[in-house]
Design a protein around this motif. Structure first.
Motif, short mmCIF file in Angstrom:
data_model
loop_
_atom_site.label_atom_id
_atom_site.label_comp_id
_atom_site.label_asym_id
_atom_site.label_seq_id
_atom_site.Cartn_x
_atom_site.Cartn_y
_atom_site.Cartn_z
N VAL A 151 43.68 35.64 68.18
CA VAL A 151 43.44 35.35 66.60
C VAL A 151 41.68 34.85 66.63
N ALA A 152 41.19 34.40 67.74
CA ALA A 152 39.97 34.05 67.81
C ALA A 152 39.24 35.26 67.99
N ALA A 153 39.63 36.08 68.98
CA ALA A 153 38.92 37.50 69.11
C ALA A 153 38.82 38.23 67.80
N ILE A 154 40.04 38.11 67.03
CA ILE A 154 39.82 39.03 65.78
C ILE A 154 39.02 38.11 64.94
N ALA A 155 38.77 37.12 64.74
CA ALA A 155 38.01 36.31 64.09
C ALA A 155 36.51 36.56 64.26
N GLN A 156 36.15 36.80 65.67
CA GLN A 156 34.93 37.24 66.02
C GLN A 156 34.46 38.46 65.63
N ALA A 157 35.67 39.45 65.57
CA ALA A 157 35.37 40.74 65.44
C ALA A 157 34.93 41.18 63.78
N ILE A 158 35.85 40.29 62.91
CA ILE A 158 35.61 40.45 61.36
C ILE A 158 34.46 40.16 61.01
N GLY A 159 33.78 41.28 60.12
CA GLY A 159 32.65 40.65 59.54
C GLY A 159 32.32 41.51 58.30
N PRO A 160 31.06 41.45 57.66
CA PRO A 160 30.81 42.08 56.19
C PRO A 160 31.09 43.56 56.34
N ALA A 161 31.10 44.24 57.37
CA ALA A 161 31.39 45.73 57.20
C ALA A 161 32.95 46.16 57.56
N THR A 162 33.78 45.03 57.77
CA THR A 162 35.07 45.10 58.24
C THR A 162 35.90 45.39 56.84
N ARG A 163 36.28 46.70 56.83
CA ARG A 163 37.04 47.29 55.52
C ARG A 163 38.69 46.90 55.60
N ALA A 164 39.29 46.87 56.86
CA ALA A 164 40.50 46.69 57.34
C ALA A 164 40.91 46.24 58.44
N VAL A 165 42.10 45.50 58.68
CA VAL A 165 42.42 44.94 59.98
C VAL A 165 43.94 45.87 59.97
#
Ligand code: PLP
Length: 387
Positions: A151-165
């Motif tokens: 989850v920490a790695a996903i949190a790091q990867a999410i940003g303003p440009a993230t449209r979807a997971v």
């Protein structure tokens, strides 16, 4: 159309062909490779399709799907998944794969980022690139030691440009399901962001551990942003029928999905939709039996692997697969799978098919009947012992 380099022949299909013995006529291959349930489509469903054809259901239908089927799917999502679904939120597509493609096509714009959990279903990245060649895929690996969600790695990867997971639990290829702690951590992470969640739940009904299936759209704080993908391929052994569906709570996105459907597919085959309607009302004793087979196969694999010093297994909890760590053999996954096929006539799928970082794993399908599976696992163990 721009064909991105990520769009290659499906390697999984090549191995499935090998597993069926297509390239080795006359030789009996034991397949621990296939992603199809081992039981036939229940006869009531087959008969419903025949009847629908006799009744003249041979013409175009509404692009969203038969109203009765959409109502019944909404009911299923309410009853089984705790999703506040309405028939208008449902579109029936030719397979979960097409449902996912329609969703990706409807939401992705150039420059968008999408978070993809690896190892993953080999069609995810090509589908993303077909939908939007200029979408950036941010792969986040499961943890190597226990195939848990990082989850920490996903949190790091999410940003303003993230449209979807993009999520898929029960998971192909690891067989992992989400633990309670992972669900809570992911839900609070998603609550902090505005991205969409695409939840591919195609293996929902194949659960052979003790963990209950979770649907992200059941959480009211996320529900408006979750697109749920599901279908009949795995739950009712209807892989060749090509029928799935998506639940889209956002009406703007749904209108775009429908436009894509109108121009790409027109509709899902009408008589097959009628058969799917019957499928949803069938008593599911056949699934209880099959899940018991999967549970037994999984235990058998665990016992066999425990006796192989160069193999390590995080046992599957749901879906059709277990993902075996072969790093101690020193072989690449392709070399391991090819050696096993050559030496023992057993087909598995190399881990590298599911992501570049997974060349130290192989996927074992537990779909076969007990006797065939036991024979395949004995040969797998013998091969590992010979390395
Ligand atoms: N999603 C995942 C994770 C799968 O493994 C598969 C098929 O193997 C699909 C979707 C496609 O399902 P369908 O046959 O309904 O298109």
């Amino acid at each position: 159309m721009k064909i991105s380099p990520e769009i290659q022949d499906s390697i999984e299909t090549r191995f499935a062909d090998l597993a069926r013995g297509k390239n080795r006529p006359g030789e009996r291959i034991i397949s621990l490779g296939l992603g199809e349930p081992g039981f036939p489509t229940p006869p009531e469903i087959v008969e419903a399709a025949h009847q629908a054809l006799r009744d003249g259901m041979t013409r175009y239908s509404n692009p969203y799907g038969l109203p009765a089927l959409r109502r019944r799917i909404a009911q299923k999502l309410q009853d089984d998944n705790g999703i506040a679904a309405e028939a208008d939120d449902i579109l029936v597509a030719p397979g979960a794969k097409m449902a996912l493609s329609l969703a990706l096509g409807a939401i992705l714009r150039p420059g968008d980022e999408i978070i993809n959990i690896t190892p993953c279903y080999p069609s995810y990245v090509p589908q993303i690139k077909i939908a939007e060649p200029d979408c950036v895929v941010r792969n986040v690996d499961l943890r190597k030691q226990d195939l848990g969600v990082d989850v920490a790695a996903i949190a790091q990867a999410i940003g303003p440009a993230t449209r979807a997971v993009l999520l898929n639990f029960p998971h192909n290829p690891s067989g992992r399901m989400l633990a309670a702690g992972e669900i809570e951590a992911l839900c609070s992470l998603f609550a902090e962001h505005r991205c969409l969640i695409i939840s591919d739940e195609i293996y929902e009904r194949l659960d052979h551990g003790d963990i209950a299936h979770f649907s992200f759209a059941s959480r009211p704080e996320l529900a408006g942003r979750v697109i749920t993908i599901n279908g009949f391929s795995k739950s009712h052994s209807m892989t060749g029928w090509r029928i799935g569906y998506l639940h889209v709570p956002d009406r703007d996105i749904m209108r775009t999905v429908s436009r894509l459907q109108q121009h790409l597919n027109t509709n899902t085959a009408t008589f097959i939709q009628q058969a799917a309607l019957v499928a949803l009302d069938l008593p599911e004793a056949f699934l209880d039996d099959y899940n018991a087979t999967l549970r037994g196969n999984c235990a058998l694999l665990q016992r066999a692997v425990a006796a192989c010093p160069n193999l390590r297994l995080t046992a599957g909890e749901g879906g059709l697969f277990s993902f075996l760590d072969i790093s101690a053999t020193g072989l690449t996954s392709d070399a391991f799978a090819s050696g096993l096929l050559e030496g023992q006539s057993v087909a598995v799928t190399p881990g590298v098919v599911f992501g570049a970082n997974w060349d130290d794993h192989i996927r074992v399908s537990m779909a076969a009947d007990r006797a065939t599976f036991a024979e395949g696992v004995d040969k797998l163990a013998a091969y590992a012992g010979s390395i």
